[in-house]
Design an enzyme around this catalytic site. Structure first.
Site, PDB file in Angstrom:
ATOM      1  N   GLY A  37      47.346  32.619  30.824  1.00  0.00           N
ATOM      2  CA  GLY A  37      46.756  31.308  31.142  1.00  0.00           C
ATOM      3  C   GLY A  37      47.754  30.163  31.201  1.00  0.00           C
ATOM      4  O   GLY A  37      47.372  29.010  31.019  1.00  0.00           O
ATOM      5  N   ASN A  76      49.132  29.047  33.871  1.00  0.00           N
ATOM      6  CA  ASN A  76      48.713  28.212  35.008  1.00  0.00           C
ATOM      7  C   ASN A  76      47.489  27.375  34.642  1.00  0.00           C
ATOM      8  O   ASN A  76      47.409  26.212  35.019  1.00  0.00           O
ATOM      9  CB  ASN A  76      48.426  29.073  36.241  1.00  0.00           C
ATOM     10  CG  ASN A  76      49.698  29.413  36.988  1.00  0.00           C
ATOM     11  OD1 ASN A  76      50.300  28.554  37.635  1.00  0.00           O
ATOM     12  ND2 ASN A  76      50.141  30.665  36.880  1.00  0.00           N
ATOM     13  N   LEU A  93      37.485  39.547  44.402  1.00  0.00           N
ATOM     14  CA  LEU A  93      36.120  39.034  44.549  1.00  0.00           C
ATOM     15  C   LEU A  93      35.461  39.617  45.798  1.00  0.00           C
ATOM     16  O   LEU A  93      36.127  39.893  46.800  1.00  0.00           O
ATOM     17  CB  LEU A  93      36.157  37.506  44.633  1.00  0.00           C
ATOM     18  CG  LEU A  93      36.675  36.834  43.345  1.00  0.00           C
ATOM     19  CD1 LEU A  93      37.014  35.376  43.602  1.00  0.00           C
ATOM     20  CD2 LEU A  93      35.669  36.969  42.219  1.00  0.00           C
ATOM     21  N   ASN A  97      43.781  30.658  45.090  1.00  0.00           N
ATOM     22  CA  ASN A  97      44.492  31.603  44.222  1.00  0.00           C
ATOM     23  C   ASN A  97      45.970  31.259  44.200  1.00  0.00           C
ATOM     24  O   ASN A  97      46.491  30.685  45.160  1.00  0.00           O
ATOM     25  CB  ASN A  97      44.307  33.023  44.782  1.00  0.00           C
ATOM     26  CG  ASN A  97      45.028  34.075  43.955  1.00  0.00           C
ATOM     27  OD1 ASN A  97      44.962  34.060  42.720  1.00  0.00           O
ATOM     28  ND2 ASN A  97      45.740  34.984  44.612  1.00  0.00           N
ATOM     29  N   HIS A 118      49.729  33.149  43.799  1.00  0.00           N
ATOM     30  CA  HIS A 118      50.321  34.486  43.916  1.00  0.00           C
ATOM     31  C   HIS A 118      51.841  34.356  43.722  1.00  0.00           C
ATOM     32  O   HIS A 118      52.464  33.468  44.306  1.00  0.00           O
ATOM     33  CB  HIS A 118      50.001  35.063  45.297  1.00  0.00           C
ATOM     34  CG  HIS A 118      50.542  36.433  45.489  1.00  0.00           C
ATOM     35  ND1 HIS A 118      49.972  37.557  44.910  1.00  0.00           N
ATOM     36  CD2 HIS A 118      51.621  36.876  46.170  1.00  0.00           C
ATOM     37  CE1 HIS A 118      50.668  38.620  45.238  1.00  0.00           C
ATOM     38  NE2 HIS A 118      51.679  38.237  46.000  1.00  0.00           N
ATOM     39  N   ASP A 126      38.463  37.326  52.686  1.00  0.00           N
ATOM     40  CA  ASP A 126      37.993  38.681  52.373  1.00  0.00           C
ATOM     41  C   ASP A 126      39.112  39.687  52.096  1.00  0.00           C
ATOM     42  O   ASP A 126      38.864  40.760  51.560  1.00  0.00           O
ATOM     43  CB  ASP A 126      37.126  39.214  53.521  1.00  0.00           C
ATOM     44  CG  ASP A 126      35.705  38.651  53.429  1.00  0.00           C
ATOM     45  OD1 ASP A 126      35.301  38.283  52.311  1.00  0.00           O
ATOM     46  OD2 ASP A 126      35.033  38.577  54.469  1.00  0.00           O
ATOM     47  N   ASP A 169      45.131  38.583  49.148  1.00  0.00           N
ATOM     48  CA  ASP A 169      46.271  37.655  49.315  1.00  0.00           C
ATOM     49  C   ASP A 169      46.552  37.331  50.778  1.00  0.00           C
ATOM     50  O   ASP A 169      47.714  37.174  51.173  1.00  0.00           O
ATOM     51  CB  ASP A 169      47.530  38.235  48.629  1.00  0.00           C
ATOM     52  CG  ASP A 169      47.309  38.511  47.162  1.00  0.00           C
ATOM     53  OD1 ASP A 169      46.598  37.740  46.514  1.00  0.00           O
ATOM     54  OD2 ASP A 169      47.834  39.520  46.661  1.00  0.00           O
ATOM     55  N   GLU A 222      55.233  27.735  39.783  1.00  0.00           N
ATOM     56  CA  GLU A 222      53.765  27.873  39.866  1.00  0.00           C
ATOM     57  C   GLU A 222      53.099  26.683  39.171  1.00  0.00           C
ATOM     58  O   GLU A 222      52.125  26.122  39.665  1.00  0.00           O
ATOM     59  CB  GLU A 222      53.307  29.184  39.203  1.00  0.00           C
ATOM     60  CG  GLU A 222      53.729  30.430  39.950  1.00  0.00           C
ATOM     61  CD  GLU A 222      53.096  31.694  39.373  1.00  0.00           C
ATOM     62  OE1 GLU A 222      51.969  31.638  38.875  1.00  0.00           O
ATOM     63  OE2 GLU A 222      53.754  32.754  39.429  1.00  0.00           O
TER      64      GLU A 222
HETATM   65  C1  GAR Z   1      51.001  34.324  37.543  1.00  0.00           C
HETATM   66  O1  GAR Z   1      52.346  34.634  37.787  1.00  0.00           O
HETATM   67  C2  GAR Z   1      50.183  34.456  38.815  1.00  0.00           C
HETATM   68  O2  GAR Z   1      50.883  34.080  39.961  1.00  0.00           O
HETATM   69  C3  GAR Z   1      49.901  35.926  38.822  1.00  0.00           C
HETATM   70  O3  GAR Z   1      49.641  36.256  37.484  1.00  0.00           O
HETATM   71  C4  GAR Z   1      50.366  35.374  36.633  1.00  0.00           C
HETATM   72  C5  GAR Z   1      49.397  34.767  35.644  1.00  0.00           C
HETATM   73  O4  GAR Z   1      50.070  34.035  34.686  1.00  0.00           O
HETATM   74  N1  GAR Z   1      48.799  36.246  39.655  1.00  0.00           N
HETATM   75  C6  GAR Z   1      48.677  37.391  40.322  1.00  0.00           C
HETATM   76  O5  GAR Z   1      49.509  38.266  40.285  1.00  0.00           O
HETATM   77  C7  GAR Z   1      47.403  37.498  41.142  1.00  0.00           C
HETATM   78  N2  GAR Z   1      47.419  38.708  41.886  1.00  0.00           N
HETATM   79  P1  GAR Z   1      49.285  33.044  33.744  1.00  0.00           P
HETATM   80  O6  GAR Z   1      48.116  33.835  33.151  1.00  0.00           O
HETATM   81  O7  GAR Z   1      50.306  32.671  32.688  1.00  0.00           O
HETATM   82  O8  GAR Z   1      48.822  31.866  34.544  1.00  0.00           O
END
Ligand code: GAR
Length: 217
Positions: free
Chosen positions: A12, A14, A93, A107, A109, A142, A145, A174
């Site tokens: 979490g 982000n 989803l 989202n 990525h 749909d 990514d 991010e």
């Molecule tokens: C982040 O690096 C995000 O970009 C990635 O998971 C991590 C979550 O970190 N997301 C994916 O790979 C989605 N397919 P966080 O829980 O510390 O935010």
């Protein structure tokens, strides 16, 4: 005020950057609810520390993706969410979910899409030997990514990088671009035409960007 529902599965960080940006006033919005599909996600603790409502919807308690998504929809509607932000949410989803929030699911990525969609993408970028990777915030469609891109940030990749080193380098960005993407939505500045996302009142920066290795190496 944009009411944001954040979907998480893990640490979490982000989510933290979004909550902090709302608090600072960098996002004209508020995190209305945090939903996790895993009960032990550290993201839930981060939300609780800010007194933001949390809900656990364990995916394995539902017979199929449709019924899991129906419960997510129910909770998001209960909290009157305008925008759904996936932040390390590790479930795909259904189109039924997306129809409930048209153009309102985004989202983040950890790669420069359309390169390296899916999972394990940081190691894939290192193994491929690319000189740059980064992160992308995009609308969810749909596919996996594949949706229209809102904002991207670039970091260098070195052949001897560990996955952890690259992860940290990408995560730092991010945490900058996700709040920015959400604020652009809160300001109503985005328009999706086909695959392209147009940003109202965007100043174009024509200056050259990164070269890796540098030209004067
Ligand atoms: C982040 O690096 C995000 O970009 C990635 O998971 C991590 C979550 O970190 N997301 C994916 O790979 C989605 N397919 P966080 O829980 O510390 O935010």
């Amino acid at each position: 005020m944009l009411r944001i529902g954040v979907l998480v599965s893990g640490s979490g960080s982000n989510l933290q950057s979004i909550m902090d940006a709302c608090e600072r006033g960098d996002i004209d919005g508020t995190v209305a609810v945090v939903i996790s599909n895993t009960a032990d996600a550290y993201a839930l603790k981060r939300a609780e520390k800010k007194s933001i409502p949390t809900v656990v919807v364990p995916h394995d308690a539902y017979p199929d993706r449709e019924s899991f998504d129906r419960e997510l929809i129910r909770v998001l509607k209960e909290y009157e969410v305008d925008l759904v932000a996936l932040a390390g949410f590790m479930r795909v989803l259904t189109s039924g979910f997306l129809k409930e929030f048209p153009g309102r699911v985004i989202n983040i990525h950890p790669a420069l899409l359309p390169s390296f969609p899916g999972l394990g993408v940081r190691q894939k970028a290192i193994d491929h030997g690319v000189r740059f990777s980064g992160c992308t915030v995009h609308f969810v469609d749909d596919g996996v990514d594949t949706g229209p891109i809102i904002i991207q940030a670039v970091v260098p990749v070195y052949p001897d990088d560990s996955e952890e080193e690259l992860k940290e380098r990408i995560l730092a960005l991010e945490h900058k671009i996700y709040p920015k993407a959400i604020q652009l939505i809160a300001q109503g500045r985005l328009e999706i035409i086909g695959r392209r996302v147009f940003i109202r009142d965007l100043k174009k920066d024509e200056s050259p960007c990164l070269v890796n290795p540098p030209l004067d190496v």
